[in-house]
Design an enzyme around this catalytic site. Structure first.
Site, PDB file in Angstrom:
ATOM      1  N   ASP A   2      49.267  46.133  47.574  1.00  0.00           N
ATOM      2  CA  ASP A   2      48.499  46.275  48.819  1.00  0.00           C
ATOM      3  C   ASP A   2      47.387  47.295  48.671  1.00  0.00           C
ATOM      4  OD1 ASP A   2      50.165  44.406  50.086  1.00  0.00           O
ATOM      5  OD2 ASP A   2      51.693  45.939  50.268  1.00  0.00           O
ATOM      6  N   GLU A   3      46.214  46.890  49.073  1.00  0.00           N
ATOM      7  CA  GLU A   3      44.987  47.688  48.989  1.00  0.00           C
ATOM      8  C   GLU A   3      44.489  47.839  47.555  1.00  0.00           C
ATOM      9  OE1 GLU A   3      44.866  50.999  51.942  1.00  0.00           O
ATOM     10  OE2 GLU A   3      46.844  50.259  52.537  1.00  0.00           O
TER      11      GLU A   3
END
Lengths: 166, 166
Positions: A2-3
């Protein structure tokens, strides 16, 4: 994930627009966690979204991730290490998402965990808390929440990862 | 997890009894993988079972595992590291199973992976292929398939783990 590979922020922005009429922008997040933008009474809703089956299944890919990771695989043994067990219903979605977008990553090289106690030489992560002194090199992948950190080697995007590692 | 905390062999025996009328016993497995007992035409059915949602959800707990792991948690930082990503539909079942039987293990200390590239001091595993020279101490947990291996420090059951580590 994530990210770094996947973009949950973009999905948060869409969901809070759809469900609450907010028009958050990435710029507002500068130096903050997404939760810090929310009115206090809506903070619990963030975990409700994260615990929903499907949340992680259709996230957008961070630009350049696929191309660069594929090239990294030619030069390095690449593992995807995702802090995922906090949200158990994310596990199957995350593996299916990886199969869709990163089919060249074998199941043997996927790790879903809490604490990232992995024995690796280089770690690319947006969370400095995942770095540990036994790992030779850390690359802090820029995300709105970490822009204030200055003590780490930083990569702002996948093109910069490619420059440094390829 | 499998053959150390959870017992898939017992479930295989029940399933092949129910679906194919075989009466396999644990004794027949001595020195073998379960698949080696099967007639060749039934070998693919093993992976069909393993890929079924629910297969890992109701496995029996290996005797003594809960009590000893709970005591180990008082003395060590214990991580559960399971080669699970080969069967993506096992992931959520495995985490739910752990929550049922090992509720004292936090999500932070659960790792689902392929290759076990973990940075730990002691590893308890039934598969010698998961051992790596950087890990200080390996304990080979006895399972029918590994009884022939002589080059590792062996524990035959959880009472022996307790004797050695507590």
């Amino acid at each position: 994930m994530d990210e770094v590979l996947a973009d949950p922020i973009d999905k948060f922005i869409s969901l809070y627009q759809r469900d609450h009429g907010f028009n958050y922008t990435l710029e507002q997040m500068h130096g903050k966690e997404f939760g810090e933008l929310l009115p206090e009474e809506l903070l619990p809703s963030l975990r409700v979204y994260l615990n929903q089956k499907g949340f992680f299944r259709d996230l957008k890919v961070i630009p350049g991730a696929i191309e660069t990771v594929e090239k990294l695989c030619e030069k390095y043994e690449v593992f995807i290490v995702s802090a995922a067990t906090e949200f158990p219903l994310s596990l199957e979605d995350k593996q299916a998402w990886l199969a869709d977008h990163f089919p060249f990553i074998s199941w043997t090289n996927i790790i879903f965990c809490g604490y990232k106690i992995v024995d690796v030489d280089i770690m690319i992560d947006d969370r400095a808390r995942n770095f540990n002194p036994k790992i030779g090199r850390h690359l802090l992948f820029t995300s709105p929440h970490n822009v204030g950190l200055t003590e780490y080697e930083r990569v702002n995007n996948w093109a910069e990862v490619a420059e440094k590692l390829l």
